[in-house]
Design an enzyme around this catalytic site. Structure first.
Site, short mmCIF file in Angstrom:
data_model
loop_
_atom_site.label_atom_id
_atom_site.label_comp_id
_atom_site.label_asym_id
_atom_site.label_seq_id
_atom_site.Cartn_x
_atom_site.Cartn_y
_atom_site.Cartn_z
N GLY A 1 0.80 -1.21 0.00
CA GLY A 1 0.00 0.00 0.00
C GLY A 1 0.83 1.26 0.00
O GLY A 1 1.33 1.70 -1.04
N CYS A 2 1.02 1.84 1.18
CA CYS A 2 1.66 3.15 1.26
C CYS A 2 3.15 3.12 0.97
O CYS A 2 3.71 4.11 0.49
CB CYS A 2 1.38 3.77 2.62
SG CYS A 2 -0.39 4.11 2.87
#
Length: 225
Positions: free
Chosen positions: A151-152
């Site tokens: 994700g991030c």
């Protein structure tokens, strides 16, 4: 192609390598309690080990005088500033302002003079002004740790590349909910967007002799929230 080794297949198209620049910084992406606490919906089983590795890289960066940037996520009540990302991922309610799951663990707590970038979207760069401040401080390379890999961390590494900062993702200092997305995203990052390195290589990069100043006015005592 059937029967062809995946690494060999990718090597035919993605064989380039990035070299570190002269002024690296350490970027710790969303290394907060939501991924560490077993009772959290975002818990990653390997998060504790990643925190330990990241803490050692953080110590190395501090000892070497390298700039350090932390990110976290925080939303107004009800996700008023979260847009479509908040709607797509309802578990982001855990990061409404004041939530204990949004806090940093003791081993990874920002000190005075280190950046804190508070964001509402996956990338550390989106709508935060981070790229401009890094350019102002003459940073050209980022050692990246954090949660979650798929994700991030991935979003931040991709944007680092696109903004002109060579991204070096520290494999041992990242974590995800499951080994498969963790490894798949590291594989893809290595192939196309970043260099994925082990702990020793990440620490060696941080400890490289200074080639030029990386303490421009944009890095000193700066906080983005």
């Amino acid at each position: 192609m059937a029967g062809e080794d995946l690494a060999d297949n990718y090597a035919q198209a993605f064989a380039g390598r990035l070299e570190p620049g002269e002024a690296p910084a350490l970027l710790l992406v969303d290394m907060v309690e939501a991924y560490i606490q077993p009772n959290s919906p975002l818990y990653c089983e390997t998060a504790a080990a990643a925190v330990e590795s990241a803490a050692q890289l953080l110590e190395a960066a501090r000892n070497a005088g390298r700039p350090v940037i932390f990110t976290n996520v925080a939303y107004e009540p009800g996700g008023a500033d979260g847009g479509l990302f908040y709607k797509k991922v309802p578990v982001l309610r855990l990061f409404e302002r004041g939530s204990p799951l949004g806090a940093f663990p003791p081993a990874l707590t920002p000190r005075e003079g280190e950046w804190l970038v508070t964001k509402q979207y996956p990338s550390a760069f989106f709508a935060t002004g981070l790229a401009e401040r890094l350019h102002e401080a003459d940073i050209d390379t980022l050692v990246i740790t954090g949660f979650s890999t798929s994700g991030c961390v991935r979003a931040s590494a991709l944007d680092a590349l696109q903004y002109g900062f060579a991204p070096f993702v520290a494999r041992d200092a990242c974590a995800d909910r499951h080994a498969e997305p963790h490894e798949a995203n590291l594989f893809d990052l290595q192939a196309k967007y970043a260099e994925v390195v082990g702990f020793e290589d990440a620490r060696d990069l941080i400890n490289r002799p200074f080639q030029r100043s990386a303490t421009g006015s944009g890095m000193k005592n700066a906080r983005t929230q």
